[in-house]
Design a protein around this motif. Structure first.
Motif, short mmCIF file in Angstrom:
data_model
loop_
_atom_site.label_atom_id
_atom_site.label_comp_id
_atom_site.label_asym_id
_atom_site.label_seq_id
_atom_site.Cartn_x
_atom_site.Cartn_y
_atom_site.Cartn_z
N THR A 33 -9.33 41.52 77.16
CA THR A 33 -9.04 42.87 77.51
C THR A 33 -8.48 43.58 76.15
O THR A 33 -8.08 43.17 75.32
CB THR A 33 -7.46 42.74 78.27
OG1 THR A 33 -7.87 41.80 79.54
CG2 THR A 33 -6.84 44.32 78.64
N GLN A 34 -8.89 44.80 76.16
CA GLN A 34 -8.51 45.63 75.08
C GLN A 34 -7.45 46.61 75.72
O GLN A 34 -7.33 47.07 76.78
CB GLN A 34 -9.78 46.48 74.82
CG GLN A 34 -10.91 45.97 74.17
CD GLN A 34 -12.25 46.70 73.64
OE1 GLN A 34 -12.03 47.80 73.21
NE2 GLN A 34 -13.22 45.99 73.44
N TYR A 35 -6.75 47.04 74.45
CA TYR A 35 -5.54 47.72 74.50
C TYR A 35 -5.45 48.89 73.22
O TYR A 35 -6.02 48.56 72.34
CB TYR A 35 -4.26 47.13 74.13
CG TYR A 35 -3.98 46.20 75.61
CD1 TYR A 35 -4.45 44.68 75.40
CD2 TYR A 35 -3.30 46.42 76.59
CE1 TYR A 35 -4.13 43.84 76.31
CE2 TYR A 35 -3.02 45.55 77.66
CZ TYR A 35 -3.53 44.33 77.50
OH TYR A 35 -3.09 43.25 78.55
N PHE A 36 -5.20 50.09 73.98
CA PHE A 36 -5.44 51.14 73.22
C PHE A 36 -4.40 51.93 72.45
O PHE A 36 -3.19 51.79 73.07
CB PHE A 36 -6.37 52.40 73.93
CG PHE A 36 -7.76 51.96 74.52
CD1 PHE A 36 -7.86 51.16 75.25
CD2 PHE A 36 -8.89 52.59 73.54
CE1 PHE A 36 -9.38 50.56 75.69
CE2 PHE A 36 -10.27 51.98 73.98
CZ PHE A 36 -10.38 51.22 74.84
N GLY A 37 -4.70 52.56 71.12
CA GLY A 37 -3.66 53.19 70.44
C GLY A 37 -3.47 54.75 71.28
O GLY A 37 -4.23 54.97 72.21
N SER A 45 -8.26 43.82 70.84
CA SER A 45 -8.64 42.57 71.77
C SER A 45 -7.37 41.89 71.66
O SER A 45 -7.21 41.37 70.57
CB SER A 45 -10.05 41.87 71.57
OG SER A 45 -10.96 42.93 72.27
#
Lengths: 115, 110
Positions: free
Chosen positions: A103-107, A94
């Protein structure tokens, strides 16, 4: 990509063996998450962390443990892998304080196969 | 507990046709809704979120609190829109944990 990497990217292991997946971030975000992605289930939260040594369970935490000894690393461990844990595992961060406006960002994901 | 439902597992349209991906949620309060997209062999990425009220890549989504829906729409689909789409929500409890729907695989045919 918010500086998120995961390792390994692919792994094949046998039932009963321990497995550790690593999530690494470069931007010192406080909140980190582990999800698993399965057809028909979407993504489901396994565990999350809100700081060094601060973790909590998600909806599918049985059979998994996590550790966070440094801000940048969040480890997911399968103590004794089972075939039901065959999945794609995603780490996320986050960007703010973990609130509703966040907002979440993903690997990139780790594809794990348990034989 | 909150829940997100995407009733269509697969959706196929022709290029230039309108597309609508359905998302329904159950939660008694005021959640924040998101659409995430995953193109082939790429990581999950945010497409849009309700609070921003923006249009990304021609997609829009309107939150209908009466019908508890957050459907994703695009008037003219393009082949590069082919991807897996996930609807998700967060309810603002500790950690902004996301609850995802099952996903809809969109295929745009030439």
């Amino acid at each position: 990509d918010a500086g998120i990497t995961q390792s390994p990217r692919h792994k094949v292991t046998e039932t009963g063996t321990p497995v550790t997946l690593r999530c690494h971030q470069t931007e010192n975000h406080r909140y980190m998450y582990w999800y698993r992605q399965d057809p028909g289930h979407g993504l489901r939260l396994i565990h999350y962390s809100y700081g060094v040594k601060d973790t909590d369970k998600g909806e599918v935490s049985d059979g998994y443990s996590v550790s966070r000894s440094k801000t940048e690393d969040f480890l997911l461990t399968l103590e004794s892998a089972t075939s039901s844990q065959t999945s794609v595992y995603f780490c996320a961060i986050s960007t703010r304080g973990g609130g509703i406006a966040d907002t979440q960002y993903f690997g990139p994901g780790t594809r794990l196969t348990v034989l | 507990a909150q829940r997100v439902t995407q009733p269509e597992k697969l959706l196929s349209v022709f290029k230039g046709a309108p597309v609508e991906l359905k998302c329904n949620y159950s939660y008694s309060g005021s959640p924040e809704l998101f659409w995430y997209v995953q193109y082939s062999r790429q990581r999950l990425q945010l497409l849009l979120r309700h609070i921003s009220r923006e249009s990304i890549k021609g997609f829009t989504a309107d939150l209908n609190k009466g019908e508890t829906s957050f459907h994703l729409k695009k008037p003219f689909a393009q082949e590069e829109d082919s991807a897996m789409y996930y609807c998700a929500l967060t309810v603002g409890t500790s950690g902004s944990r996301l609850t995802f729907g099952e996903g809809t695989q969109l295929t745009v045919n030439p």
